[in-house]
Motif scaffolding. Structure first.
Motif, PDB file in Angstrom:
ATOM      1  N   LEU A   1       0.828  -1.215   0.000  1.00  0.00           N
ATOM      2  CA  LEU A   1       0.000   0.000   0.000  1.00  0.00           C
ATOM      3  C   LEU A   1       0.858   1.260   0.000  1.00  0.00           C
ATOM      4  CD1 LEU A   1      -2.752  -1.111   2.562  1.00  0.00           C
ATOM      5  CD2 LEU A   1      -2.973  -0.947   0.073  1.00  0.00           C
ATOM      6  N   LEU A   2       2.009   1.191   0.667  1.00  0.00           N
ATOM      7  CA  LEU A   2       2.917   2.337   0.703  1.00  0.00           C
ATOM      8  C   LEU A   2       3.503   2.617  -0.678  1.00  0.00           C
ATOM      9  CD1 LEU A   2       4.194   4.430   2.559  1.00  0.00           C
ATOM     10  CD2 LEU A   2       5.981   2.774   3.113  1.00  0.00           C
ATOM     11  N   LEU A   3       3.793   1.574  -1.430  1.00  0.00           N
ATOM     12  CA  LEU A   3       4.278   1.751  -2.802  1.00  0.00           C
ATOM     13  C   LEU A   3       3.222   2.434  -3.671  1.00  0.00           C
ATOM     14  CD1 LEU A   3       6.042  -1.699  -3.312  1.00  0.00           C
ATOM     15  CD2 LEU A   3       7.162   0.532  -3.158  1.00  0.00           C
ATOM     16  N   ALA A   4       1.947   2.109  -3.426  1.00  0.00           N
ATOM     17  CA  ALA A   4       0.860   2.774  -4.154  1.00  0.00           C
ATOM     18  C   ALA A   4       0.779   4.249  -3.772  1.00  0.00           C
ATOM     19  CB  ALA A   4      -0.469   2.075  -3.871  1.00  0.00           C
ATOM     20  N   ALA A   5       0.946   4.555  -2.489  1.00  0.00           N
ATOM     21  CA  ALA A   5       0.930   5.947  -2.030  1.00  0.00           C
ATOM     22  C   ALA A   5       2.081   6.737  -2.648  1.00  0.00           C
ATOM     23  CB  ALA A   5       1.017   5.993  -0.504  1.00  0.00           C
ATOM     24  N   MET A   6       3.238   6.107  -2.773  1.00  0.00           N
ATOM     25  CA  MET A   6       4.386   6.765  -3.390  1.00  0.00           C
ATOM     26  C   MET A   6       4.137   7.025  -4.874  1.00  0.00           C
ATOM     27  SD  MET A   6       7.478   4.668  -1.511  1.00  0.00           S
ATOM     28  CE  MET A   6       8.815   5.569  -2.293  1.00  0.00           C
ATOM     29  N   ALA A   7       3.440   6.102  -5.537  1.00  0.00           N
ATOM     30  CA  ALA A   7       3.106   6.303  -6.953  1.00  0.00           C
ATOM     31  C   ALA A   7       2.162   7.501  -7.109  1.00  0.00           C
ATOM     32  CB  ALA A   7       2.458   5.038  -7.515  1.00  0.00           C
ATOM     33  N   HIS A   8       1.207   7.639  -6.194  1.00  0.00           N
ATOM     34  CA  HIS A   8       0.290   8.790  -6.231  1.00  0.00           C
ATOM     35  C   HIS A   8       1.069  10.087  -6.035  1.00  0.00           C
ATOM     36  CE1 HIS A   8      -3.291  11.227  -5.626  1.00  0.00           C
ATOM     37  NE2 HIS A   8      -2.750  11.684  -4.514  1.00  0.00           N
ATOM     38  N   ASP A   9       2.047  10.068  -5.146  1.00  0.00           N
ATOM     39  CA  ASP A   9       2.881  11.255  -4.916  1.00  0.00           C
ATOM     40  C   ASP A   9       3.633  11.638  -6.184  1.00  0.00           C
ATOM     41  OD1 ASP A   9       4.524  13.200  -3.270  1.00  0.00           O
ATOM     42  OD2 ASP A   9       6.092  11.811  -3.935  1.00  0.00           O
ATOM     43  N   ARG A  10       4.206  10.655  -6.886  1.00  0.00           N
ATOM     44  CA  ARG A  10       4.937  10.938  -8.129  1.00  0.00           C
ATOM     45  C   ARG A  10       3.990  11.462  -9.214  1.00  0.00           C
ATOM     46  NH1 ARG A  10       8.796  12.917  -7.714  1.00  0.00           N
ATOM     47  NH2 ARG A  10       7.783  13.348  -5.743  1.00  0.00           N
ATOM     48  N   TYR A  11       2.775  10.916  -9.252  1.00  0.00           N
ATOM     49  CA  TYR A  11       1.774  11.397 -10.213  1.00  0.00           C
ATOM     50  C   TYR A  11       1.458  12.875  -9.960  1.00  0.00           C
ATOM     51  CZ  TYR A  11      -2.946  12.543 -11.753  1.00  0.00           C
ATOM     52  OH  TYR A  11      -4.038  13.191 -12.274  1.00  0.00           O
ATOM     53  N   ALA A  12       1.229  13.226  -8.702  1.00  0.00           N
ATOM     54  CA  ALA A  12       0.903  14.618  -8.366  1.00  0.00           C
ATOM     55  C   ALA A  12       2.070  15.548  -8.694  1.00  0.00           C
ATOM     56  CB  ALA A  12       0.531  14.726  -6.889  1.00  0.00           C
ATOM     57  N   ALA A  13       3.306  15.077  -8.451  1.00  0.00           N
ATOM     58  CA  ALA A  13       4.488  15.915  -8.694  1.00  0.00           C
ATOM     59  C   ALA A  13       4.708  16.171 -10.176  1.00  0.00           C
ATOM     60  CB  ALA A  13       5.720  15.250  -8.083  1.00  0.00           C
ATOM     61  N   VAL A  14       4.476  15.153 -11.018  1.00  0.00           N
ATOM     62  CA  VAL A  14       4.759  15.269 -12.451  1.00  0.00           C
ATOM     63  C   VAL A  14       3.568  15.839 -13.220  1.00  0.00           C
ATOM     64  CG1 VAL A  14       5.327  13.969 -14.553  1.00  0.00           C
ATOM     65  CG2 VAL A  14       6.431  13.384 -12.376  1.00  0.00           C
ATOM     66  N   CYS A  15       2.376  15.362 -12.919  1.00  0.00           N
ATOM     67  CA  CYS A  15       1.196  15.727 -13.712  1.00  0.00           C
ATOM     68  C   CYS A  15       0.465  16.967 -13.205  1.00  0.00           C
ATOM     69  CB  CYS A  15       0.218  14.546 -13.765  1.00  0.00           C
ATOM     70  SG  CYS A  15       0.930  13.058 -14.510  1.00  0.00           S
ATOM     71  N   GLN A  16       0.639  17.284 -11.938  1.00  0.00           N
ATOM     72  CA  GLN A  16      -0.005  18.464 -11.381  1.00  0.00           C
ATOM     73  C   GLN A  16       0.999  19.279 -10.552  1.00  0.00           C
ATOM     74  OE1 GLN A  16      -3.266  16.141  -9.463  1.00  0.00           O
ATOM     75  NE2 GLN A  16      -4.638  17.413 -10.713  1.00  0.00           N
ATOM     76  N   PRO A  17       2.078  19.725 -11.191  1.00  0.00           N
ATOM     77  CA  PRO A  17       3.154  20.391 -10.436  1.00  0.00           C
ATOM     78  C   PRO A  17       2.725  21.698  -9.774  1.00  0.00           C
ATOM     79  CG  PRO A  17       3.476  20.621 -12.805  1.00  0.00           C
ATOM     80  CD  PRO A  17       2.374  19.645 -12.625  1.00  0.00           C
TER      81      PRO A  17
ATOM     82  N   VAL B   1      -2.549   3.587   5.236  1.00  0.00           N
ATOM     83  CA  VAL B   1      -1.664   2.518   4.765  1.00  0.00           C
ATOM     84  C   VAL B   1      -1.406   1.509   5.887  1.00  0.00           C
ATOM     85  CG1 VAL B   1       0.733   2.030   4.130  1.00  0.00           C
ATOM     86  CG2 VAL B   1      -0.553   3.763   2.884  1.00  0.00           C
ATOM     87  N   TYR B   2      -1.011   2.013   7.056  1.00  0.00           N
ATOM     88  CA  TYR B   2      -0.728   1.126   8.188  1.00  0.00           C
ATOM     89  C   TYR B   2      -2.007   0.427   8.672  1.00  0.00           C
ATOM     90  CZ  TYR B   2       4.091   2.708   8.760  1.00  0.00           C
ATOM     91  OH  TYR B   2       5.431   2.955   8.566  1.00  0.00           O
ATOM     92  N   ALA B   3      -3.104   1.154   8.698  1.00  0.00           N
ATOM     93  CA  ALA B   3      -4.377   0.567   9.137  1.00  0.00           C
ATOM     94  C   ALA B   3      -4.811  -0.545   8.180  1.00  0.00           C
ATOM     95  CB  ALA B   3      -5.453   1.641   9.225  1.00  0.00           C
ATOM     96  N   GLY B   4      -4.624  -0.322   6.879  1.00  0.00           N
ATOM     97  CA  GLY B   4      -4.962  -1.341   5.882  1.00  0.00           C
ATOM     98  C   GLY B   4      -4.134  -2.605   6.070  1.00  0.00           C
ATOM     99  N   GLY B   5      -2.857  -2.433   6.377  1.00  0.00           N
ATOM    100  CA  GLY B   5      -1.985  -3.583   6.614  1.00  0.00           C
ATOM    101  C   GLY B   5      -2.411  -4.379   7.830  1.00  0.00           C
TER     102      GLY B   5
END
Length: 309
Positions: free
Chosen positions: A113-129, A148-152
């Motif tokens: 889940l943390l890897l998914a959160a990091m992907a969302h962060d990269r999306y926001a940084a590149v696509c919506q700077p 993320v932790y609660a889901g785990g």
């Protein structure tokens, strides 16, 4: 009685990686080095991020937690496995096995889940700077991390609870750690419901994480090819390549282990794959995220230079 009651028989026997004495020594030496590198690498990344002002951004906030999760993941399995290889101590109490399984699953799910959160962060940084600072606020990052932790933890409570309600006829685990597939093999009853729960709940989380990552990176790739400057493209690809490499290694091996039909399951094959994603990949992650990252290397140089002044 058709099975041995848990209250009478309160320990399992881990059969480990191998019975060959020489191979045990070789594996002990190699895996000790791997574990030491994992500990040094993950702690190093956490320290560098915490002590370097220019790394106090959402990207490195999540990276520091990924390093923490990696460290916990490897530490849940490696120390016990190394002791078993060196001294042949194979007995593990029922409660200790349950705790190891709980942590193993909780940390693994959290990392996905943390890897998914990091992907969302990269999306926001590149696509919506232009909106990045308002989207990835400190409050939102902390809320995302809590989810993320609660889901785990929630996923693990379901899987562990279902597994340890089963009656066991055999107490010899053909594995080096307590994991769900080898434990299901020890049950006296039909484990079809457990396998369905493992496949559906685990599959949902795997699909959710994978879709989030691929959708994010699909948008990133589309945005990158619209840029006219090749230097900007290269910089973005370099930043995202580390994360995508880590995602592919971790989610690929996890999915191979838990989302296969039981008819295709092999305990010996599973030991190799589990060793890969629980011990070897955590060692590679510090290399993946630091060697190719100029900001982390710059922060490390600044800290070392400050300490030697």
């Amino acid at each position: 009685m058709k099975y041995i009651n848990k209250t009478i028989h309160n320990e399992f026997t881990l059969l480990g990686l191998t019975d060959k004495p020489r191979l045990k020594l070789v594996l002990f030496a190699l895996l000790t080095v791997v574990y030491i590198f994992t500990v040094i690498g993950d702690i190093g990344i956490i320290v560098v991020i915490q002590l370097t002002p220019h790394l106090q951004t959402p990207m490195y906030f999540f990276l520091s937690h990924l390093s923490f999760v990696n460290l916990c993941y490897s530490s849940d399995v490696a120390p016990r496995m190394l002791v078993d290889l060196l001294f042949g101590t194979r007995k593990i109490f029922f409660i200790s096995c349950a705790v190891q399984l709980f942590l193993f699953f909780a940390i693994g799910t959290t990392e996905a889940l943390l890897l998914a959160a990091m992907a969302h962060d990269r999306y926001a940084a590149v696509c919506q700077p232009l909106q990045y600072a308002t989207i990835m606020t400190k409050k939102f990052c902390k809320q995302l991390l809590v989810m993320v932790y609660a889901g785990g933890i929630l996923h693990t409570m379901i899987q562990t609870g279902c597994t340890y309600r089963l009656p066991f006829c055999n107490w010899e685990i053909r594995h080096f750690c307590c994991d769900i597939p080898p434990l299901l093999k020890l049950s006296c009853t039909d484990t079809f419901i457990n396998e369905v729960i493992l496949f559906i709940v685990g599959g949902f989380l795997a699909v959710f994480s994978t879709l989030t990552i691929f959708i994010s990176y699909g948008a990133i790739i589309s945005a990158v090819f619209q840029l006219h400057l090749s230097g900007a493209r290269l910089q973005i690809f370099s930043t995202c390549a580390s994360h995508f490499t880590g995602v592919t290694l971790f989610l690929g091996t996890i999915s191979f282990t838990y989302l296969r039909p039981s008819s295709n399951y092999s305990l010996d094959q599973d030991k190799s794959v589990t060793l890969l994603y629980s011990v070897v990949i955590p060692m590679l992650n510090p290399l993946i995220y630091s060697v190719r990252n100029k900001d982390v290397k710059k922060g490390l140089v600044e800290i070392i230079g400050f300490n030697f002044r």
